[in-house]
Write an enzyme that holds these catalytic residues in place. Sequence first.
Site, PDB file in Angstrom:
ATOM      1  N   TYR A  41      -7.068   6.197   4.442  1.00 39.63           N
ATOM      2  CA  TYR A  41      -7.106   5.371   3.427  1.00 39.63           C
ATOM      3  C   TYR A  41      -6.288   3.952   3.610  1.00 39.63           C
ATOM      4  O   TYR A  41      -6.766   2.850   3.474  1.00 39.63           O
ATOM      5  CB  TYR A  41      -6.669   5.890   1.912  1.00 39.63           C
ATOM      6  N   ASP A  68      -9.541   6.131  -2.523  1.00 37.15           N
ATOM      7  CA  ASP A  68      -8.337   6.511  -3.090  1.00 37.15           C
ATOM      8  C   ASP A  68      -8.665   7.137  -4.452  1.00 37.15           C
ATOM      9  O   ASP A  68     -10.104   7.354  -4.855  1.00 37.15           O
ATOM     10  CB  ASP A  68      -7.331   5.335  -3.364  1.00 37.15           C
ATOM     11  N   GLU A 128       0.762  -1.083   0.050  1.00 39.08           N
ATOM     12  CA  GLU A 128       0.292  -0.002   0.077  1.00 39.08           C
ATOM     13  C   GLU A 128       0.888   1.292   0.095  1.00 39.08           C
ATOM     14  O   GLU A 128       0.460   2.070  -0.478  1.00 39.08           O
ATOM     15  CB  GLU A 128      -0.946   0.079   1.387  1.00 39.08           C
TER      16      GLU A 128
END
Length: 351
Positions: free
Chosen positions: A119, A137, A36
């Site tokens: 997020y 996102d 991520e």
Amino acid sequence: MEREKTANILFDWYKINQRDLPWRKTRDAYLIWVSEIILQQTRIEQGTPYYLKFINRFPNVVDLANASIEDVLLVWQGLGYYSRARNMHFAANQVVNTFDSVFPTSYQNLIQLKGIGKYTAAAISSITSSEKHPTVDGNVIRFISRLYGIEESVDKLSTINKIEKIASELIENYDSGIQNQAMMEFGAMVCVPRNPICSDCIFVSFCKAFAMQKQSTIPIKQLKNKSIKRYFNYLYITDKNQRILIYQRTTLDIWQGLFELPLIEKLNLSPIELSAFLGVDVLRIDSIPIIKHQLSHQQIHTMAWLLECSPSQFDKIAISNNFLPINKNDISKFPISKLTDIVLSTISKFQ
């Protein structure tokens, strides 16, 4: 009913069309976190080799915490946005010291780690423990804005809150980790920023942006980042012993923690000013205009100065300015920015 239909279609699409990516084969929170962070500001095509290199060098959070920041930056070299790597190193130590070296999977604990925002915490917690947090996102913002014809600026918190509410409804009755990835995947593969592939879109019959022919203008963004100009003069200082001088950037600026050639930031630097800065009269000075290097908010105009010194002059410059003397072939042992790499390659060709 409309949201349920959308969710069903999306779930079925993802089962068939999802890309085979290494981090989708695990629910290990550390590995998901690495992916991520790397994929923030980085395309999957570029990020995947870095992910594999990173987990090979630091296979678990303890290995990352025990590494030096220079080692971490060296593995990260070329990805840009180096604050991500510095934050990861800091967060790894948080995990070791606060969570007994066990990477957290709950949103509440994840959000405490440096470099993890809403997020990223939502993505990790939904994938690893199926917590019901939507991952909003850029891909999800674009997909939902177009599908539901949202014409308010996505720079506004109220618009993002509206999109988050819709995304929450789309994951409500599904494995949230899978459905979150489905939304992101659809935005990345079909509902792309420019020239979305509407001809292959499973939602085209009820996409409001398509109906209004506004795919190119939705999502709406009002704020534009201003780019500032900076003027970098890199000093390639050498002597007959094949040494060069470098230093480590320590200020709160771009590329903090990376190494580079000595730098003077000034427009139209003259050889006289250069000699005054160094405190010695060098044997030879050449200059090479390099490039305009574009960062997200900065445009860097770059000049390289080639300075040949005697060994005694070289040592005096190094000591008086706290520069690090190294053999020029050892630069690969130090983490450097992409711009420094370009400068060194250009100088090599010039020589």
